[in-house]
Write a protein that holds these residues in place. Structure first.
Motif, PDB file in Angstrom:
ATOM      1  N   ALA A  76      23.981  17.994  42.475  1.00  0.00           N
ATOM      2  CA  ALA A  76      23.183  17.459  43.361  1.00  0.00           C
ATOM      3  C   ALA A  76      21.620  17.345  43.603  1.00  0.00           C
ATOM      4  N   ILE A  77      21.168  18.424  43.995  1.00  0.00           N
ATOM      5  CA  ILE A  77      20.777  19.346  43.583  1.00  0.00           C
ATOM      6  C   ILE A  77      19.106  19.195  42.903  1.00  0.00           C
ATOM      7  N   TRP A  78      19.324  19.609  41.565  1.00  0.00           N
ATOM      8  CA  TRP A  78      18.836  19.061  39.751  1.00  0.00           C
ATOM      9  C   TRP A  78      18.791  17.434  40.038  1.00  0.00           C
ATOM     10  N   PHE A  79      19.587  16.670  40.579  1.00  0.00           N
ATOM     11  CA  PHE A  79      19.635  15.274  40.340  1.00  0.00           C
ATOM     12  C   PHE A  79      18.375  14.619  41.313  1.00  0.00           C
ATOM     13  N   ALA A  80      18.070  15.896  42.563  1.00  0.00           N
ATOM     14  CA  ALA A  80      17.226  15.202  43.667  1.00  0.00           C
ATOM     15  C   ALA A  80      15.667  15.680  43.217  1.00  0.00           C
ATOM     16  N   ILE A  81      15.814  17.397  42.427  1.00  0.00           N
ATOM     17  CA  ILE A  81      14.879  17.454  41.669  1.00  0.00           C
ATOM     18  C   ILE A  81      13.762  16.165  40.908  1.00  0.00           C
ATOM     19  N   SER A  82      14.657  15.816  39.803  1.00  0.00           N
ATOM     20  CA  SER A  82      14.279  15.363  38.583  1.00  0.00           C
ATOM     21  C   SER A  82      13.729  14.176  39.508  1.00  0.00           C
ATOM     22  N   ILE A  83      14.133  13.508  40.272  1.00  0.00           N
ATOM     23  CA  ILE A  83      14.065  12.496  41.551  1.00  0.00           C
ATOM     24  C   ILE A  83      12.465  12.685  41.874  1.00  0.00           C
ATOM     25  N   HIS A  84      12.353  13.085  43.180  1.00  0.00           N
ATOM     26  CA  HIS A  84      11.233  13.594  43.581  1.00  0.00           C
ATOM     27  C   HIS A  84       9.961  14.481  42.568  1.00  0.00           C
ATOM     28  N   THR A  85       9.861  14.961  41.603  1.00  0.00           N
ATOM     29  CA  THR A  85       9.561  14.888  40.443  1.00  0.00           C
ATOM     30  C   THR A  85       8.764  13.715  39.360  1.00  0.00           C
ATOM     31  N   ALA A  86       9.594  12.985  39.415  1.00  0.00           N
ATOM     32  CA  ALA A  86       8.951  12.076  38.535  1.00  0.00           C
ATOM     33  C   ALA A  86       8.135  11.221  39.336  1.00  0.00           C
ATOM     34  N   VAL A  87       8.247  10.684  40.890  1.00  0.00           N
ATOM     35  CA  VAL A  87       7.199  10.649  41.921  1.00  0.00           C
ATOM     36  C   VAL A  87       6.477  10.994  41.831  1.00  0.00           C
ATOM     37  N   ILE A  88       5.765  12.370  42.643  1.00  0.00           N
ATOM     38  CA  ILE A  88       4.971  13.708  42.976  1.00  0.00           C
ATOM     39  C   ILE A  88       4.190  13.123  42.382  1.00  0.00           C
ATOM     40  N   SER A  89       4.755  14.213  40.622  1.00  0.00           N
ATOM     41  CA  SER A  89       4.089  13.982  40.008  1.00  0.00           C
ATOM     42  C   SER A  89       2.600  13.024  39.125  1.00  0.00           C
ATOM     43  N   ASN A  90       3.209  11.896  38.699  1.00  0.00           N
ATOM     44  CA  ASN A  90       2.433  10.535  39.150  1.00  0.00           C
ATOM     45  C   ASN A  90       1.576  10.381  39.803  1.00  0.00           C
ATOM     46  N   LEU A  91       1.787  10.477  40.977  1.00  0.00           N
ATOM     47  CA  LEU A  91       1.212  10.104  42.219  1.00  0.00           C
ATOM     48  C   LEU A  91       0.158  11.608  42.402  1.00  0.00           C
ATOM     49  N   MET A  92       0.118  12.814  42.068  1.00  0.00           N
ATOM     50  CA  MET A  92      -0.787  13.699  42.150  1.00  0.00           C
ATOM     51  C   MET A  92      -1.220  13.639  40.958  1.00  0.00           C
ATOM     52  N   TRP A  93      -1.144  13.117  39.920  1.00  0.00           N
ATOM     53  CA  TRP A  93      -1.732  12.372  38.396  1.00  0.00           C
ATOM     54  C   TRP A  93      -2.939  11.919  38.833  1.00  0.00           C
ATOM     55  N   ILE A  94      -2.681  10.914  39.145  1.00  0.00           N
ATOM     56  CA  ILE A  94      -3.652   9.690  39.422  1.00  0.00           C
ATOM     57  C   ILE A  94      -4.791  10.400  40.280  1.00  0.00           C
TER      58      ILE A  94
END
Length: 520
Positions: free
Chosen positions: A78-96
């Motif tokens: 479950a923790i790895w599952f959450a990390i995958s979802i949050h990383t997908a969002v945060i990485s894209n927002l930080m990138w732009i």
């Protein structure tokens, strides 16, 4: 398998936990960041990474927070599952945020004509027209019109869902389904845009001679996704045209009218298809056995027919008609007899036929499919790895081409965890943003982020150096791609769903504009 994991998600009574709290603490700032970009940094809104991040927030991150208790209780990773979802969002927002030079405010359109009839005539009009009708010809060469699911929808509605399943999933190495996907998600929306502009300017300038031809072409383009019989195939066209019309319209009332009108038009088309598929009327005009033999799908169709047994759905086909289809298949195909499971139902009744649902049931079903199903299917893929081990690279789509050890995880996930009606063609795919981390760990997580950011770079540069009409059209294509990315593998979207073809077409048209003086 833990049977609790396959049940529909629900909000637990005791929702408070450290896991849920951490998910809310990460989700809320992401929502605030996206809202900030949307209202105060509008030049960032056109970035592919923003569109992708926004979709992940709505369809995965918020549901993750809401359903945290059931996920944490039943999923070992479950923790790895959450990390995958949050990383997908945060990485894209930080990138732009850290790459402002790729934002829309740096678009240099002053040297180009903004919008005029020039863009909807000549090369920019005939180039996508030629490609679309070339692909349409290739599709109909491989699957004759009388064998398409659209033909069955018109002439033999009872088996239209069954034909759709065969044409969409059982043709093996046949290139036709891929061609239709490319037409639906890439070439069709591009041509529909230019046809709409051509009709508008011809009508405005009172050039009526060719108007019937343009209207006919537009109708063909809009209806072409239904050749495969899937009403969902209309969604990419609806998304692209709604986004472009919203951008093109100058006043808010026109933005709402155009985008809303297109949305209602496609919603009506989808409803008509759904009603036709559920009507159950049939007269046997679709040559089932002949078409299956011509498409070289005899063995796979036999397996599908054998899997249609209670309590599984029959795609609205009566037992009597199913027996006729089996006999028809045997008469054209060199296969063994079809072995059905014993059915305690009268020959003429319809098994698995959907009950006409109320409007509220349709709405609730749609909401469940939009806001629950995406995260549930992603959850199943992590669950599969927990219980069966990781398929590693053999679970990635590209492994089909290079290895005999390819593992179709979407098919296995559907077989193991989906509790509804299913057949031999059942699959449950999800986004590469979650399958790569689930199968490949940290490497998969980083690789998925790399692919998303690469997609942003490529299309942001295309927007930066293209004239205004191409920019608007590109934004529509990007939105389609983002919608597909959150539910499928990256390679599948780029190749089979036409993102690669769309990019080449848009780049070619932009390059032509840069060389031609008439657009300046």
């Amino acid at each position: 398998m833990n049977n609790l994991l396959a049940l529909n998600f629900g909000v637990a009574e005791h929702w408070f936990s450290i896991y849920a709290t951490m998910n809310y603490m990460l989700t809320i700032p992401c929502i605030m960041g996206a809202a900030y970009f949307l209202f105060f940094e509008k030049q960032m809104v056109t970035r592919p990474s923003f569109i992708l991040a926004l979709l992940i927030i709505v369809l995965y991150q918020i549901p993750l927070a809401i359903f945290s208790p059931v996920i944490y209780q039943n999923l070992f990773s479950a923790i790895w599952f959450a990390i995958s979802i949050h990383t997908a969002v945060i990485s894209n927002l930080m990138w732009i945020y850290f790459t402002p030079k790729l934002n829309a405010d740096s678009i240099k359109t002053n040297t180009y004509v903004q919008y005029s009839a020039t863009y909807f005539r000549g090369f920019l009009f005939w180039f996508p027209s030629a490609i679309f009708f070339l692909f349409l010809g290739l599709y109909l060469y491989k699957i004759p019109f009388s064998c398409t699911a659209f033909y069955s929808l018109l002439m033999d509605q009872e088996i239209s869902l069954l034909v759709r399943e065969v044409l969409g999933k059982l043709l093996g190495a046949n290139y036709a389904p891929h061609i239709l996907n490319i037409m639906t998600s890439a070439i069709g929306p591009i041509l529909a845009f230019f046809l709409s502009g051509r009709i508008y300017y011809d009508f405005k300038e009172k050039e009526y001679i060719c108007l019937p031809l343009w209207v006919l072409m537009l109708v063909i383009v809009l209806v072409s996704p239904l050749l495969g019989g899937a009403k969902g195939s209309l969604v990419p066209m609806a998304v692209a045209l709604s986004v472009v019309s919203f951008i093109v319209a100058k006043k808010w009332k026109y933005k709402i009218l155009l985008a809303g009108g297109l949305f209602l038009l496609f919603a009506f088309m989808i409803l008509v298809v759904k009603v036709a598929q559920e009507s159950g009327s049939g007269n046997g005009r679709y040559q089932f056995g002949s078409c299956i033999a011509r498409l070289n799908a005899c063995s796979r169709t036999k397996v599908l027919l054998e899997s249609l047994r209670p309590p599984k759905a029959y795609y609205g086909v009566s037992r009597a008609r199913l027996n006729v289809l089996g006999e028809d298949l045997l008469s054209f195909c060199d296969i063994d007899n079809i072995k059905y499971t014993e059915i305690k139902d009268k020959g003429g009744t319809t098994l698995g036929m959907p009950i006409i649902a109320s409007l509220s049931e349709h709405v609730m079903g749609m909401l469940h499919r939009v806001f629950v199903s995406p995260i549930q299917v992603a959850y199943w893929h992590f669950l599969y790895v927990d219980e069966n081990g990781s398929p590693k690279l053999y679970g990635i789509t590209l492994a089909k081409l290079f290895s005999d050890n390819y593992v179709s995880v979407p098919a296995k996930v559907c077989e193991l965890y989906y509790l509804g009606d299913k057949t031999s063609a059942c699959t449950a795919p999800t986004s590469y943003l979650f399958t790569y981390p689930a199968y490949l760990g940290w490497f998969g997580l980083l690789f998925a982020c790399f692919l998303s950011l690469s997609f942003d770079i490529v299309f942001s540069l295309l927007i930066k150096y293209s004239p205004k009409p191409i920019v608007d059209l590109t934004l529509g294509i990007i939105t389609i791609a983002a919608v597909n990315f959150i539910a499928a593998d990256f390679v599948t979207v780029v190749v089979s769903h036409g993102v690669g073809v769309a990019f080449v077409m848009l780049l070619t048209m932009s390059w032509y504009c840069s060389l031609s003086n008439k657009y300046r």
